[in-house]
Design a protein around this motif. Structure first.
Motif, PDB file in Angstrom:
ATOM      1  N   GLY A   1       0.895  -1.557  -0.093  1.00  0.00           N
ATOM      2  CA  GLY A   1       0.224   0.139   0.125  1.00  0.00           C
ATOM      3  C   GLY A   1       0.263   1.062   0.059  1.00  0.00           C
ATOM      4  O   GLY A   1       0.682   2.430  -0.769  1.00  0.00           O
ATOM      5  N   GLN A   2       1.927   1.551   0.842  1.00  0.00           N
ATOM      6  CA  GLN A   2       3.048   2.094   0.762  1.00  0.00           C
ATOM      7  C   GLN A   2       3.409   2.507  -0.421  1.00  0.00           C
ATOM      8  O   GLN A   2       3.387   3.877  -0.645  1.00  0.00           O
ATOM      9  CB  GLN A   2       3.711   2.127   2.082  1.00  0.00           C
ATOM     10  CG  GLN A   2       3.278   2.248   3.258  1.00  0.00           C
ATOM     11  CD  GLN A   2       4.780   1.892   4.422  1.00  0.00           C
ATOM     12  OE1 GLN A   2       5.367   1.866   3.885  1.00  0.00           O
ATOM     13  NE2 GLN A   2       3.832   2.067   5.571  1.00  0.00           N
ATOM     14  N   SER A   3       3.907   1.612  -0.880  1.00  0.00           N
ATOM     15  CA  SER A   3       4.810   1.579  -2.370  1.00  0.00           C
ATOM     16  C   SER A   3       3.621   2.616  -3.651  1.00  0.00           C
ATOM     17  O   SER A   3       3.975   3.057  -4.453  1.00  0.00           O
ATOM     18  CB  SER A   3       4.854   0.413  -3.099  1.00  0.00           C
ATOM     19  OG  SER A   3       6.107   0.767  -4.336  1.00  0.00           O
ATOM     20  N   LEU A   4       2.340   1.637  -3.581  1.00  0.00           N
ATOM     21  CA  LEU A   4       1.291   2.214  -4.723  1.00  0.00           C
ATOM     22  C   LEU A   4       1.002   3.608  -4.040  1.00  0.00           C
ATOM     23  O   LEU A   4       0.720   4.098  -4.915  1.00  0.00           O
ATOM     24  CB  LEU A   4       0.075   1.804  -4.150  1.00  0.00           C
ATOM     25  CG  LEU A   4       0.379   0.110  -4.848  1.00  0.00           C
ATOM     26  CD1 LEU A   4      -1.026  -0.888  -4.631  1.00  0.00           C
ATOM     27  CD2 LEU A   4       0.479  -0.251  -6.161  1.00  0.00           C
ATOM     28  N   LYS A   5       1.287   4.270  -3.203  1.00  0.00           N
ATOM     29  CA  LYS A   5       0.638   5.703  -2.310  1.00  0.00           C
ATOM     30  C   LYS A   5       1.922   6.563  -3.009  1.00  0.00           C
ATOM     31  O   LYS A   5       1.565   7.443  -3.536  1.00  0.00           O
ATOM     32  CB  LYS A   5       0.814   5.645  -1.269  1.00  0.00           C
ATOM     33  CG  LYS A   5      -0.633   4.896  -0.619  1.00  0.00           C
ATOM     34  CD  LYS A   5      -1.108   5.766   1.426  1.00  0.00           C
ATOM     35  CE  LYS A   5      -2.623   4.785   1.338  1.00  0.00           C
ATOM     36  NZ  LYS A   5      -2.490   5.074   3.125  1.00  0.00           N
ATOM     37  N   LEU A   6       2.833   6.369  -2.946  1.00  0.00           N
ATOM     38  CA  LEU A   6       4.634   7.209  -3.748  1.00  0.00           C
ATOM     39  C   LEU A   6       3.981   6.872  -5.121  1.00  0.00           C
ATOM     40  O   LEU A   6       4.101   7.894  -5.511  1.00  0.00           O
ATOM     41  CB  LEU A   6       5.320   5.486  -3.140  1.00  0.00           C
ATOM     42  CG  LEU A   6       6.327   6.509  -3.905  1.00  0.00           C
ATOM     43  CD1 LEU A   6       6.752   7.911  -3.012  1.00  0.00           C
ATOM     44  CD2 LEU A   6       7.788   6.043  -3.557  1.00  0.00           C
ATOM     45  N   ARG A   7       2.825   6.057  -5.752  1.00  0.00           N
ATOM     46  CA  ARG A   7       3.181   6.041  -7.650  1.00  0.00           C
ATOM     47  C   ARG A   7       2.602   7.019  -7.713  1.00  0.00           C
ATOM     48  O   ARG A   7       2.562   7.519  -8.558  1.00  0.00           O
ATOM     49  CB  ARG A   7       2.696   4.847  -7.905  1.00  0.00           C
ATOM     50  CG  ARG A   7       3.851   3.718  -7.570  1.00  0.00           C
ATOM     51  CD  ARG A   7       3.429   2.363  -7.928  1.00  0.00           C
ATOM     52  NE  ARG A   7       4.834   1.418  -7.713  1.00  0.00           N
ATOM     53  CZ  ARG A   7       5.483   0.390  -9.029  1.00  0.00           C
ATOM     54  NH1 ARG A   7       4.765   0.420 -10.437  1.00  0.00           N
ATOM     55  NH2 ARG A   7       6.456  -0.191  -8.715  1.00  0.00           N
TER      56      ARG A   7
END
Length: 515
Positions: A265-271
């Motif tokens: 989830g954190q990585s997708l938010k960064l994207r």
């Protein structure tokens, strides 16, 4: 008097069980099965009514099945409850299952515990051969565990082993004994978490890890997955999960899935912040998410966030547990056989110099170290009963018929201790591999700790590199001594069975730096 709803459900389940057992008894007594009456099944112990051969197994089924194979032969048929099970216990029979008839035996029978959180629908070891399975295997083979990918991050592995040595040195200076399995698990966990997420999980506070003890959770998963389960032997009981094994597994799986869900989830938010579904691949999670977001995958829906979570669950559970277990068994055998330890240290002294850390470029020049690890894999295969396979059709194997739907198990522990293949099979003799081309990569069926064929473990290349690096560095950087009162000849070699084979009594030893 008020009756709790769970008491009613338990009472109902009990009545259903009694009714079912009665029906099965009449079925057994008055109507022998017709499907197999004209088929020449492999030999095996005579089954009892209803329960079959369950009493022929004990808490170490790899050993009890090996004993039965000495009586009934290298391919035998048992009835485990209602499940027809074929067990192979020789290299020739293993080759029949894992290579000759690999396509027929390419899918799995699914233990009920692995249905927790629908893991059997998403986990790479369990899903049937299909476009989704092929896509996952392709990603693993070409991007995660290819030689090119592993070479690119070998410095990371060297760094994690360097941190392992620093931790052992600190304990040595304090006069503390080192718990080998725990130290290896921490190193394996740090390696995987840094490789996949660029985060050193072992050094994070518990609050950042969702408050879970990953080592305890991983072993609980392995133990539950390997635990005898009535719901596997009598599928009708799966609706009630009588031993609660699937419920326990759900708790363990959910802990890890929640952890991975948060990281993804954190990585997708960064994207979203950088306004791009594709991202420069700084770690392996980026690789997986880029595959998920590419045009081809969006059209075919072969890789989803849920699939990635379950893939990570498999990689982290199997990767940490099997690597740490193999290292612990290797160190145990060396401490039990001081002559082998001396030979290994002499080779390391000559090739890389006393006290130096082993690098991956050194491994090819250390044949005795390689032989030690092969011998440890032979005596203590991480998965003693390879994950079960399922016969998709009737198939003839060496004159016997394995019927459609049968569970097929390869007893890797028995295969690698076959006295017809190995001289003094129960003894630790690394020298047997010095003039041998036999390896553990699925090409030689005398020793198959990672399986073989299309279902071979995709993480094999990483696991082999890590075990060599850790073991070689530990014995070249330190001299090792057992705790007071423990002599090499009295060192416990008992194991405990889960899906993986652990030491029953964890190994601890004192380290002294070598200069």
């Amino acid at each position: 008097m008020e009756i709790h709803i769970y008491e009613l459900l338990s009472y109902f389940a009990y009545l259903c069980l009694i009714l079912w057992v009665t029906i099965q008894a009449f079925t057994f007594l008055f109507s022998r099965t017709t499907n197999n009456k004209n088929k020449r099944l492999p030999p095996g112990p005579k089954p009892y009514p209803i329960i079959g051969n369950l009493f022929d197994l004990d808490d170490k089924p790899h050993k009890s099945l090996a004993k039965l194979s000495h009586i009934h032969g290298p391919i035998m048929c048992l009835k485990l409850g209602r499940i027809t099970t074929v067990v192979v216990s020789s290299s020739a029979m293993a080759k029949q299952v894992l290579q000759t008839h690999d396509q027929v035996f390419s899918n799995r029978t699914i233990p009920d515990s692995l249905r927790a959180c629908d893991h059997h629908k998403h986990g790479l070891p369990w899903i049937p051969v299909s476009p989704s399975w092929r896509n996952l295997r392709k990603i693993c083979n070409n991007h995660l565990f290819s030689g090119k990918a592993l070479d690119a991050n070998q410095n990371l592995r060297h760094q994690k082993v360097k941190e392992l040595l620093a931790g052992v040195r600190t304990m040595a200076e304090a006069g503390e004994a080192v718990a080998i399995g725990i130290a290896a698990f921490k190193t394996s966990l740090n390696l995987l978490s840094t490789t996949f997420f660029s985060v050193d999980w072992e050094n994070l506070p518990a609050s950042d890890m969702g408050g879970i003890d990953l080592r305890e959770t991983v072993w609980s998963i392995m133990e539950a997955a390997g635990k005898p389960n009535l719901a596997d032997y009598f599928p009708v009981l799966q609706m009630v999960d009588p031993l609660g094994i699937r419920r326990d597994m759900t708790v363990h799986f959910q802990k890890m899935i929640d952890l991975f869900n948060g990281v993804i989830g954190q990585s997708l938010k960064l994207r979203e912040v950088i306004n791009s579904p594709q991202k420069e691949e700084s770690n392996m999670l980026d690789i997986l998410l880029n595959h998920m977001e590419n045009k081809e995958n969006r059209e075919n829906q072969l890789l989803s966030k849920t699939t990635i979570e379950h893939l990570l669950l498999d990689l982290f559970a199997a990767g940490t547990d099997t690597t740490s277990s193999t290292l612990e068994w290797s160190m145990t055998e060396l401490l039990k056989n001081p002559e082998a330890m001396s030979k290994a240290q002499a080779e390391l002294n000559q090739v890389i110099g006393k006290g130096n850390q082993v690098k991956e470029s050194d491994i090819g020049r250390l044949p005795y170290l390689q032989a030690i690890i092969k011998e440890a894999f032979r005596l203590h295969p991480a998965i003693p009963l390879l994950l079960p396979r399922r016969a998709e059709t009737d198939v003839e194997v060496c004159g016997y018929v394995v019927p459609k739907g049968a569970q097929v198990m390869v007893n890797a522990w028995a295969v690698s201790r076959d006295p017809k293949v190995w001289e003094n099979p129960n003894e630790f003799i690394p020298e047997r591999f010095l003039d041998s081309n036999v390896d553990v990569k699925g090409r030689h069926f005398e020793i198959t700790p990672f399986g073989a064929g299309r279902r071979i473990c995709p993480g094999l290349p990483l696991a082999v590199r890590m075990v060599h690096l850790m073991l070689g560095s530990l014995i070249n950087s330190f001299d090792w001594k057992l705790e007071d009162g423990v002599e090499p000849e009295t060192l416990s070699m008992d194991d405990k069975f889960g899906i993986t084979l652990q030491k029953a009594k964890p190994l601890t030893a004192f380290a002294t730096p070598r200069h």
